[in-house]
Design an enzyme around this catalytic site. Structure first.
Site, PDB file in Angstrom:
ATOM      1  N   SER A  23     -18.795  52.744 118.850  1.00  0.00           N
ATOM      2  CA  SER A  23     -19.591  52.158 117.773  1.00  0.00           C
ATOM      3  C   SER A  23     -20.166  53.279 116.929  1.00  0.00           C
ATOM      4  CB  SER A  23     -20.706  51.277 118.352  1.00  0.00           C
ATOM      5  OG  SER A  23     -21.451  51.981 119.339  1.00  0.00           O
ATOM      6  N   GLU A  74     -23.368  54.615 114.268  1.00  0.00           N
ATOM      7  CA  GLU A  74     -24.718  54.433 113.748  1.00  0.00           C
ATOM      8  C   GLU A  74     -24.816  54.942 112.318  1.00  0.00           C
ATOM      9  OE1 GLU A  74     -28.410  55.185 116.119  1.00  0.00           O
ATOM     10  OE2 GLU A  74     -28.760  56.710 114.572  1.00  0.00           O
ATOM     11  N   ASP A  78     -42.231  53.991 116.160  1.00  0.00           N
ATOM     12  CA  ASP A  78     -43.441  54.782 115.959  1.00  0.00           C
ATOM     13  C   ASP A  78     -44.382  54.068 115.007  1.00  0.00           C
ATOM     14  OD1 ASP A  78     -42.462  56.997 117.507  1.00  0.00           O
ATOM     15  OD2 ASP A  78     -41.156  57.473 115.810  1.00  0.00           O
ATOM     16  N   PHE A  84     -33.393  68.853 113.878  1.00  0.00           N
ATOM     17  CA  PHE A  84     -33.452  67.471 114.319  1.00  0.00           C
ATOM     18  C   PHE A  84     -33.600  67.385 115.836  1.00  0.00           C
ATOM     19  CE2 PHE A  84     -31.251  63.221 114.913  1.00  0.00           C
ATOM     20  CZ  PHE A  84     -32.295  62.483 114.376  1.00  0.00           C
ATOM     21  N   HIS A  91     -21.147  55.972 121.466  1.00  0.00           N
ATOM     22  CA  HIS A  91     -21.884  55.567 120.267  1.00  0.00           C
ATOM     23  C   HIS A  91     -22.054  56.807 119.396  1.00  0.00           C
ATOM     24  CE1 HIS A  91     -24.463  52.982 117.871  1.00  0.00           C
ATOM     25  NE2 HIS A  91     -25.451  53.853 117.941  1.00  0.00           N
TER      26      HIS A  91
END
Length: 273
Positions: free
Chosen positions: A6, A8, A99, A205, A255
């Site tokens: 899959s 994202e 968050d 990141f 993913h």
């Protein structure tokens, strides 16, 4: 060969960005993924653009899984959004704690297991629910076993699978699976994979989200300097071998964190045949 995978996506901030993403989605869809997921900012800060991306994917007859978290939203607003998704034909949700937006520190945190319970209470089994998992452990976790305990809470609440944070050490994933099994988790835990394109951005990141870049990999990448072609080629090699190791070790799928780019994920899948 990967049987299940899959992709994202994240919602662009402009209409031009969404139009560009539409072309990227077409290219990614040609790779025949099981479904696409679309991220959701803190407290629904990207709600409108996430919704627009989900709508665009559905208009292309794609299976799409919106990310969702309560953030600062109340139950009424969450019910409305979930109801809209159901009416639109969405059949999957990625349920997250999320968050609290800055400036709203007094808002009540709604944990992912509570969101899963909320979805099941109001929508039964309509949605297939995925939740987050952390092979290298969530940055705010008390300890390794406790983090798996919280994952089990989310799955016991009605989620069908876990999608992991990306990682580059396959041992972290396999040890994590052993820990999950010992705590009674039987649902599939699907590894998340991040293609390596811009290494400086990846470092930044990774530091923010708690993903570990192995020391050897950092030195190897830094050794390429400004040679971006060599960096990308080696990044492709590393991530392809990682996927091969995971699949051979029994991972139920992959993913991919596409970062809204076609070429890196396509190159990995082609290398994996």
């Amino acid at each position: 060969m990967i049987k299940h995978y899959s992709f994202e996506l994240f919602p662009p901030k402009t209409e031009a960005g969404i139009e560009k993403l539409s072309t990227t989605i077409d290219g990614l869809n040609a790779l025949n993924p099981d479904y696409f997921s679309v991220t959701y900012g803190a407290g629904g800060s990207t709600r409108a653009n996430t919704f627009a991306c989900v709508k665009m994917a559905l208009e292309k007859n794609l299976d799409v899984a919106p990310h969702l978290s309560f953030g600062a939203d109340d139950e009424e607003r969450m019910l409305t959004l979930l109801g809209q998704y159901k009416e639109m034909g969405v059949k999957r949700i990625v349920a997250l704690r999320g968050d609290i937006p800055s400036g709203m520190g007094n808002a009540k945190v709604v944990y992912a297991n509570e969101l899963v319970e909320f979805i099941r209470k109001h929508f039964g089994d309509h949605f297939e629910i995925h939740v987050a998992a952390y092979p290298e452990i969530h940055p705010q976790a008390e300890n390794w076993n406790k983090d798996i305990f919280y994952l089990k809470q989310k799955l016991d609440a009605g989620a069908q699978s876990g999608l992991t944070q990306y990682f580059f050490n396959p041992d972290a994933y396999f040890y994590f699976l052993e820990g999950c099994k010992k705590q009674g988790i039987t649902q599939p835990i699907i590894p998340g994979i991040m293609p390596i394109t811009n290494f400086q951005n990846l470092q930044r990141f990774s530091k923010a989200c708690g993903a570990e870049i192995p020391r050897w990999l950092t030195y190897k990448m830094e050794g390429f300097g400004d040679d971006t072609d060599s960096l990308k080629a080696f990044g492709l090699e590393v991530v392809t071998k990682l996927c091969e190791t995971l699949v051979k070790g029994g991972a139920p799928g992959i993913h991919f964190y596409t970062m809204n780019q076609l070429a890196p994920t396509k190159a990995i899948l082609e290398a994996l045949n």
